[in-house]
Design a protein around this motif. Structure first.
Motif, PDB file in Angstrom:
ATOM      1  N   ASP A   1       0.964  -1.321   0.005  1.00  0.00           N
ATOM      2  CA  ASP A   1       0.085  -0.103  -0.106  1.00  0.00           C
ATOM      3  C   ASP A   1       1.018   1.187   0.234  1.00  0.00           C
ATOM      4  N   THR A   2       2.030   0.940  -0.505  1.00  0.00           N
ATOM      5  CA  THR A   2       3.065   2.432  -0.502  1.00  0.00           C
ATOM      6  C   THR A   2       3.249   2.502  -1.888  1.00  0.00           C
ATOM      7  N   THR A   3       3.210   3.840  -2.255  1.00  0.00           N
ATOM      8  CA  THR A   3       3.688   4.205  -3.122  1.00  0.00           C
ATOM      9  C   THR A   3       5.284   5.011  -3.331  1.00  0.00           C
ATOM     10  N   ILE A   4       6.130   4.690  -4.478  1.00  0.00           N
ATOM     11  CA  ILE A   4       7.433   4.840  -4.289  1.00  0.00           C
ATOM     12  C   ILE A   4       7.933   5.834  -5.527  1.00  0.00           C
ATOM     13  N   HIS A   5       8.387   7.006  -5.222  1.00  0.00           N
ATOM     14  CA  HIS A   5       8.878   7.841  -6.433  1.00  0.00           C
ATOM     15  C   HIS A   5      10.160   8.577  -6.284  1.00  0.00           C
ATOM     16  N   HIS A   6      10.898   9.063  -7.117  1.00  0.00           N
ATOM     17  CA  HIS A   6      11.988   9.750  -6.869  1.00  0.00           C
ATOM     18  C   HIS A   6      11.769  11.071  -6.022  1.00  0.00           C
ATOM     19  N   GLY A   7      10.638  11.621  -6.534  1.00  0.00           N
ATOM     20  CA  GLY A   7      10.547  12.841  -5.696  1.00  0.00           C
ATOM     21  C   GLY A   7      10.795  14.257  -6.488  1.00  0.00           C
ATOM     22  N   VAL A   8      10.045  15.398  -6.143  1.00  0.00           N
ATOM     23  CA  VAL A   8       9.871  16.454  -6.869  1.00  0.00           C
ATOM     24  C   VAL A   8      10.176  17.888  -6.224  1.00  0.00           C
ATOM     25  N   TYR A   9       9.728  17.306  -5.003  1.00  0.00           N
ATOM     26  CA  TYR A   9       9.894  18.688  -4.013  1.00  0.00           C
ATOM     27  C   TYR A   9      11.138  18.704  -3.012  1.00  0.00           C
ATOM     28  N   PHE A  10      11.605  19.880  -2.457  1.00  0.00           N
ATOM     29  CA  PHE A  10      12.459  20.385  -1.723  1.00  0.00           C
ATOM     30  C   PHE A  10      11.970  20.945  -0.565  1.00  0.00           C
ATOM     31  N   GLY A  11      12.514  21.042   0.734  1.00  0.00           N
ATOM     32  CA  GLY A  11      11.882  21.556   1.947  1.00  0.00           C
ATOM     33  C   GLY A  11      12.579  20.892   3.163  1.00  0.00           C
ATOM     34  N   ARG A  12      12.597  21.997   4.221  1.00  0.00           N
ATOM     35  CA  ARG A  12      13.017  21.598   5.348  1.00  0.00           C
ATOM     36  C   ARG A  12      12.063  20.583   6.077  1.00  0.00           C
ATOM     37  N   HIS A  13      10.818  20.798   5.963  1.00  0.00           N
ATOM     38  CA  HIS A  13       9.790  20.032   6.369  1.00  0.00           C
ATOM     39  C   HIS A  13       9.034  18.956   5.602  1.00  0.00           C
ATOM     40  N   LEU A  14       9.843  18.528   4.580  1.00  0.00           N
ATOM     41  CA  LEU A  14       9.180  17.645   3.283  1.00  0.00           C
ATOM     42  C   LEU A  14       8.445  16.865   3.592  1.00  0.00           C
ATOM     43  N   ALA A  15       8.622  15.836   4.753  1.00  0.00           N
ATOM     44  CA  ALA A  15       8.028  14.719   5.089  1.00  0.00           C
ATOM     45  C   ALA A  15       6.562  14.957   5.719  1.00  0.00           C
ATOM     46  N   VAL A  16       6.677  16.283   6.372  1.00  0.00           N
ATOM     47  CA  VAL A  16       5.381  16.413   6.883  1.00  0.00           C
ATOM     48  C   VAL A  16       4.396  17.286   5.992  1.00  0.00           C
ATOM     49  N   SER A  17       4.922  17.992   5.052  1.00  0.00           N
ATOM     50  CA  SER A  17       4.024  18.542   3.861  1.00  0.00           C
ATOM     51  C   SER A  17       3.666  17.513   3.114  1.00  0.00           C
ATOM     52  N   GLY A  18       4.530  16.515   2.726  1.00  0.00           N
ATOM     53  CA  GLY A  18       4.295  15.406   1.866  1.00  0.00           C
ATOM     54  C   GLY A  18       2.832  14.568   2.352  1.00  0.00           C
ATOM     55  N   LEU A  19       2.707  14.443   3.482  1.00  0.00           N
ATOM     56  CA  LEU A  19       1.250  14.180   3.766  1.00  0.00           C
ATOM     57  C   LEU A  19       0.172  14.543   3.316  1.00  0.00           C
TER      58      LEU A  19
END
Length: 236
Positions: free
Chosen positions: A138-156
């Motif tokens: 149930d997990t999506t895996i991608h290279h990523g396109v965003y940067f940021g100091r709190h990226l994990a939180v904003s990614g939610l």
């Protein structure tokens, strides 16, 4: 339970050789069901927008071949599926052709072709243009396109799924209920891949994604100078 080893950005030929040697040891210990490389496995600095150091004389083809040898070693040790995500650095090749020589489009071999993905059924390529192409449990895996100091939180908030990516060279994990968003750092030589003469705040790591009947959980393993602690044991 099926365990997948997730390897972040490597940037061949600027990979940290102590890191890649550690990953080889981890594969032998864990014996993962499969491997996912999160993209930016190849740096492609020769066709980047940054100024080019004339002392760096290797070609993009040389760098692809160097990573190909590593990929073959890891995939043979794993003996399972090897998922290769396209990163923004690999995407430089198609963008370079589209901009500089569009008439040669479809004539020049692509990176997955040069890596042998068209001839080995255990190797699978995932383009960066499709954010949800690669899924494990149930997990999506991608290279990523965003940067940021709190990226994990904003990614939610950005992604409605459990999500793992690379790209930022930072290690972050955030949870919301049963979902998580994780960025898994990098495995490159920071002194060669950083473009600024300042501390980067980057971290080396890798991940173990455990698929238990379609429900995934993630272990984030930090790496320090070619060493890590794996299930209570120091590996170096």
């Amino acid at each position: 339970m099926k365990t997948w080893l997730i390897i972040p950005d490597l940037h061949f030929p600027y990979q940290d050789k102590a890191y890649t040697k550690l990953i080889t040891k981890v594969i032998k210990i864990v014996k993962p069901y499969g491997i996912v490389q999160l993209g930016d496995a190849i740096d492609c600095f020769q066709i980047s927008r940054y100024p080019k150091d004339p002392e760096r004389v290797n070609t993009v083809f040389d760098d692809i071949q160097e990573y190909r040898f590593q990929l073959i070693e890891w995939s043979e040790l794993c003996n399972g599926m090897y998922y290769q995500l396209e990163g923004n650095h690999e995407a430089r090749l198609s963008k370079f052709i589209w901009e500089k020589a569009p008439a040669l489009n479809k004539m020049v071999r692509t990176i997955p072709e040069l890596l042998g993905f068209d001839s080995n059924p255990r190797l699978k390529w995932f383009p960066i243009s499709r954010w949800n192409a690669c899924k494990i449990a149930d997990t999506t895996i991608h290279h990523g396109v965003y940067f940021g100091r709190h990226l994990a939180v904003s990614g939610l908030d950005k992604y409605p799924t459990k999500f793992v990516c690379g790209h930022t060279h930072r290690v972050q994990v955030a949870y919301s209920d049963t979902r998580f968003h994780a960025t898994l750092g990098h495995g490159s030589d920071e002194s060669l891949t950083s473009h600024n003469a300042t501390p980067t705040g980057w971290s080396q790591a890798f991940g173990l994604l455990h698929d238990t009947n379609g429900i995934a959980s993630l272990e984030t393993i930090l790496v320090d100078r070619g060493r890590c602690v794996l299930h209570g044991e120091l590996i170096k």
